[in-house]
Design a protein around this motif. Structure first.
Motif: not given
Lengths: 215, 307
Positions: A94-100, A102-119
């Motif tokens: 989800c969007g949380v994972g994508v950002q984690a 990005a933060e953990r590996f700042p030099e590598i591009p990370v792309l969202p393969g999902l659209d995060t929808l809801f709980m």
């Protein structure tokens, strides 16, 4: 759980167009359970992208991996080597994972393969529905355990609007009006008196972004 | 007695007269003539005129500015506010501005969802709901306080209105909902269009049982039907409107559907006049405002009282 769905393949292909070596990263928790980004979906997507690359006559290497949870640092250590070898990470978390990532590996591009929808939750096989918006001020004890904020498109907390018809919502006639459900449940519980109380204005500061808690 | 706002509508209702209000849709553009033409037409036959607020979630000239145009013509406007497009700050500031311009009847509504209008991608606001809007306006008027509790300088005299839909099932819930609106501070109620008078009468009976007709003024809603197509469309697609099959059949069988539509409307008014607790009518002649003077005249509700 957090529910998402995979982006359409053309959109994913466009996102990865500039990268030759892609790490497709699945998530073993919510994204797996909602069939959007677990090991199985990583495999299928890798095959699809492989075929697409061939058709385009492109050279592309894809590596596959699925971690237990993309949203916690401790599960990201295991992918360090694979990430370093990739030009980009295509996350199926989800969007949380994508950002984690990005933060953990700042030099590598990370792309969202999902659209995060809801709980939400699967109410029947293959059908997931939203149940909670995380408003930070739960009133489910007063609404028969049915959330009008998540389940009424207007988020009305003092009863239904005038637009519903035969118990169905004005926005989508295939969907039950949340307030009719609440009414019926409170009636069964013998607690229709709960509908007499007016809910005060909601404190939306509790929904103001970004939120955090410290324990 | 002391008036809450002293608007023409309030005075007529407090005098015990059978009130007549009508709805006018504002222009889909910046021209003043559209609402002014409707205002001139409605002025002699209505005690107050409602101006819709982006009805059906379709963008039009704002309700408050159209109300100003009507006020200049000497009408008593009812500004409709939906909670779809504005948050509590914007609504309160609009209310202050409206009162400053002499617009003092305000009708509190949820509003049709943006998904069914002409900007379906818009973000709906819904910061507050229609009941909370009533409460907020009551607080502004009676306690001279903003919703946050801060003092407002000076008076905010408003005559507060709300809508009611007597027809949506579960039926018994609708009265509960009205009770909540009355408790919140609704001085007058304009109902959804009535085609099933028997059902409405049953609802009014439940309203009277709770004594709600003594605490608020109920104006019964009417939509004159222009054609069989319109009847069918309203029956199937218009949120909150209930058109019984008999009405559609009657229009289908009529030689002149327009005349029949007016006849149905007039018969309904006669029946409504007999229902105890109904203090007036609210005519929503959608894109057919020119028929309102004729309807009011034929219903023997002219001349309008001077209060």
């Amino acid at each position: 759980m957090i529910v998402g769905k995979q982006k359409p393949l053309p959109e994913i292909r466009e996102m990865i167009a500039d990268y030759g070596n892609i790490l497709i990263l699945g998530c073993g928790t919510c994204a797996t359970v909602c069939f959007a980004g677990g090991e199985r979906e990583v495999d299928i997507l890798a095959s699809s992208l492989g075929i697409a690359a061939k058709l385009e006559g492109k050279e592309r290497v894809t590596t596959k991996h699925t971690v237990k949870r993309q949203c916690e640092w401790e599960f990201l250590d295991e992918i360090e080597e694979k990430v370093k070898q990739a030009d980009a990470v295509l996350s199926l978390g989800c969007g949380v994972g994508v950002q984690a990532i990005a933060e953990r590996f700042p030099e590598i591009p990370v792309l969202p393969g999902l659209d995060t929808l809801f709980m939400g939750m699967p109410v029947e096989e293959g059908v997931w529905v939203e149940r909670c918006v995380g408003c930070g001020n739960c009133i489910l004890n007063q609404t028969g355990g049915i959330c009008p904020i998540a389940r009424c498109p207007k988020g009305l907390i003092n009863g239904p609007c005038g637009g519903y018809r035969d118990g169905k919502c004005e926005v989508d006639p295939t969907r039950d009006c949340a307030w009719v459900l609440i009414y019926e449940r409170l009636k069964k519980m013998g607690r229709l008196d709960m509908l007499h109380t007016s809910q005060p204005l909601k404190d939306y500061s509790k929904m103001g972004h970004p939120r955090s808690i410290t324990r | 007695m002391t008036m809450k706002a002293g608007t023409n509508l309030e005075k007529v209702l407090e005098s015990g007269a059978f009130a007549v209000t009508a709805e006018a849709g504002p222009a889909k553009g910046a021209v003043t003539s559209v609402i002014e033409r409707k205002g001139e037409m409605l002025k002699p036959c209505c005690d107050a005129v409602n101006v819709t607020d982006n009805q059906s979630a379709v963008v039009r000239m704002s309700s408050w500015s159209s109300c100003v145009l009507l006020k200049r013509l000497g009408l008593d406007p009812v500004m409709q506010i939906v909670v779809r497009d504005r948050n509590r700050l914007a609504i309160q500031s609009d209310v202050l501005g409206a009162v400053a311009m002499g617009i003092q009847n305000i009708l509190c509504l949820s509003g049709d969802h943006q998904a069914i209008g002409n900007h379906p991608d818009a973000k709906g606001v819904y910061d507050i709901d229609s009941i909370q809007l009533i409460q907020m306006l009551k607080g502004m008027r009676d306690e001279k306080k903003f919703q946050c509790g801060e003092e407002i300088s000076g008076e905010v005299p408003i005559f507060i209105g709300a809508a009611a839909n007597p027809f949506a099932a579960p039926f018994e819930y609708r009265v509960l909902r009205l009770a909540k609106k009355v408790k919140a501070g609704a001085d007058f109620i304009q109902t959804q269009a009535i085609f099933d008078v028997a059902k409405f009468a049953k609802w009014m009976e439940m309203v009277r049982d709770r004594g709600l007709d003594k605490q608020t003024h109920i104006l019964a809603g009417l939509v004159p039907i222009k054609s069989v197509g319109m009847a069918r469309y309203m029956k199937d697609y218009v949120s909150g409107v209930y058109v019984p099959d008999e009405v559609v059949t009657r229009l289908e069988g009529a030689k002149n559907a327009k005349e029949e539509g007016i006849k149905i409307c007039l018969e309904t008014i006669e029946q409504l006049k007999e229902i105890q607790g109904v203090h007036g009518i609210h005519i929503m002649a959608v894109a057919w405002e020119e028929m309102v003077p004729h309807i009011v005249e034929q219903a023997k509700l002219l001349p309008r009282p001077v209060v």
